[in-house]
Motif scaffolding. Structure first.
Motif, short mmCIF file in Angstrom:
data_model
loop_
_atom_site.label_atom_id
_atom_site.label_comp_id
_atom_site.label_asym_id
_atom_site.label_seq_id
_atom_site.Cartn_x
_atom_site.Cartn_y
_atom_site.Cartn_z
N ASN A 184 -41.67 59.50 60.98
CA ASN A 184 -42.03 59.84 62.33
C ASN A 184 -43.39 60.78 62.19
OD1 ASN A 184 -39.71 59.02 63.59
ND2 ASN A 184 -38.35 60.86 62.63
N TRP A 188 -44.30 66.36 65.73
CA TRP A 188 -43.15 66.57 66.21
C TRP A 188 -41.93 67.16 65.36
CZ3 TRP A 188 -38.37 63.42 65.50
CH2 TRP A 188 -37.47 63.77 66.42
N HIS A 189 -42.23 66.88 63.94
CA HIS A 189 -41.41 67.59 63.15
C HIS A 189 -42.04 67.47 61.66
CE1 HIS A 189 -37.93 68.90 60.84
NE2 HIS A 189 -37.97 67.98 59.94
N ASN A 194 -43.23 62.76 57.12
CA ASN A 194 -43.88 62.53 58.49
C ASN A 194 -45.18 62.53 58.27
OD1 ASN A 194 -41.31 62.07 59.46
ND2 ASN A 194 -41.14 64.02 60.39
N LYS A 220 -36.72 66.34 64.71
CA LYS A 220 -36.73 67.75 65.08
C LYS A 220 -35.50 68.10 65.63
CE LYS A 220 -38.84 70.36 68.78
NZ LYS A 220 -39.69 70.35 69.88
N ASP A 221 -34.87 69.35 64.89
CA ASP A 221 -33.48 69.70 65.09
C ASP A 221 -32.58 69.10 64.25
OD1 ASP A 221 -34.51 71.78 66.79
OD2 ASP A 221 -34.26 70.32 68.53
N LYS A 222 -33.07 68.12 63.30
CA LYS A 222 -32.16 67.45 62.45
C LYS A 222 -30.90 66.72 63.13
CE LYS A 222 -34.00 70.10 58.55
NZ LYS A 222 -34.69 69.22 57.91
N CYS A 225 -30.79 66.51 66.93
CA CYS A 225 -31.80 66.07 67.92
C CYS A 225 -31.12 65.38 68.94
CB CYS A 225 -32.72 65.13 67.00
SG CYS A 225 -33.99 64.34 67.66
N SER A 229 -35.52 64.10 73.51
CA SER A 229 -36.73 64.46 72.55
C SER A 229 -37.41 63.49 71.65
CB SER A 229 -36.16 65.72 71.54
OG SER A 229 -36.97 66.26 70.56
N MET A 233 -40.97 61.88 71.98
CA MET A 233 -41.95 61.82 70.90
C MET A 233 -42.47 60.60 70.81
SD MET A 233 -41.58 60.25 67.49
CE MET A 233 -39.85 60.25 67.04
#
Length: 353
Positions: A184, A188-189, A194, A220-222, A225, A229, A233
């Protein structure tokens, strides 16, 4: 008629990466989810002979579950899978260990069905530098030669676990577009795996493919997520590198026992435990987001893409159309220029030799 035109109103649904604990249940879920093709990992740290043993195991699966799956070698096999109600399985390596230190094995593994090979898995390899190393000197001498040979035979260069300089050098050196099958964007994360905007732009400009990962450590936020979101992304990446270079590479590890993490992260290179992703306090596999638990949930991504503004055509491209085009362009050997060689004259005595 192009290969893409052989599909009906719903284009192909292709996943650029999975490493599941393979079973009839998972193959049935692929069919329930309308998944036409999956790139599967058949080697992490295996040497050549161990990789062959994994192919033997897959051959048994193709025989036992031939009503659900088939061995994909060419892009046309995805159309065959759709026509016969099956899922095409394409082989790939997450490390170059199966070719050991022998460049001649590049052609051999392609002949056995391998279609993707990462130049490294997190650590320094004989070919390139992994994203967990502190220093990245770039491609090695062997790495440059192996890329040339991979280009020749039709084995895709995959830099999903590679460090930045090595990735950029691979993009520049490769004569055929490369892939980052499962990762990713770093904007974003922030995760070691990434990729930076620089890498994303270079990949898009070179015609490469980027597969978005659903593995929670890359999100993001694992595990929490949201699909919104995730799809927002993807929309930002489309603006950055072009929608035609985007696909899904879920990195799904369904039903794997937690002990498998040790093999993935540790292999044989250390006597210590290294679970990766920046923490030794994360043993085992994290929980998948509720909206993507297994192969039956690809429709949630499709709906999410439409909800954030993607057209039907662009959604279909991301869900598999782009991978289909990339497979079609990447798996066959490069055209070789044949130079005519003057042959000696036949002997005048009339004796056939």
């Amino acid at each position: 008629m192009s290969l893409a035109q052989t599909f009906n109103a719903r284009g192909p649904r292709i996943d650029g990466m999975q490493y599941d604990n393979w079973s009839e249940k998972i193959f049935q879920q692929m069919r329930a989810g309308g998944v036409d093709a999956v790139h599967v990992t058949i080697a992490y740290h295996e040497n050549f002979r161990e990789m062959v043993a994994n192919i033997e195991a897959w051959n048994q699966r193709f025989q036992r579950y031939g009503h659900l799956i088939l061995h994909g070698k060419w892009a046309s096999d995805i159309a065959l899978a759709r026509q016969t109600g099956r899922t095409a399985i394409f082989f790939g390596f997450q490390n170059p260990s199966p070719i050991e230190d022998d460049i001649g094995l590049v052609e051999v593994v392609h002949s056995l069905g391998a279609r993707f090979m990462q130049l490294t898995y997190n650590n320094q390899s004989l070919l390139a530098t992994g994203c967990y190393e502190q220093n990245d000197p770039g491609l090695t001498r062997m790495g440059k030669q192996v890329i040339r040979e991979m280009n020749r035979v039709g084995l895709v260069v995959d830099m999903s676990h590679s460090a930045e300089r090595s990735t950029l050098e691979a993009i520049e050196l490769s004569q055929r577009p490369i892939a980052i099958t499962h990762a990713n964007p770093g904007f974003w994360h922030a995760a070691l795996r990434n990729k930076s905007d620089v890498v994303l732009k270079a990949l898009g400009e070179s015609g490469g493919m980027f597969g978005f990962s659903l593995y929670p450590h890359h999100l993001k936020d694992k595990s929490d997520c949201t699909v919104q979101s995730f799809c927002e992304m993807i929309a930002r990446c489309a603006d950055l590198m072009g929608v035609e270079h985007l696909g899904i590479g879920s990195d799904l590890c369904q039903d794997q026992p937690n002990s498998v993490v040790d093999w993935m992260r540790v292999g044989r290179w250390t006597l210590e435990v290294d679970y990766g992703e920046g923490s030794k306090a994360q043993p085992g596999f994290p929980d998948q987001p509720q909206w993507f638990r297994d192969n039956r949930d690809f429709h949630n991504i499709e709906s999410g893409l439409r909800a954030v503004g993607f057209s039907a055509a662009d959604t279909a491209a991301i869900m598999g159309g782009n991978w289909l085009r990339f497979f079609e362009e990447s798996f066959t050997p490069a055209q070789q220029q044949v130079q005519a060689v003057a042959q000696p004259s036949a002997p005048s005595c009339g004796i056939a030799v």
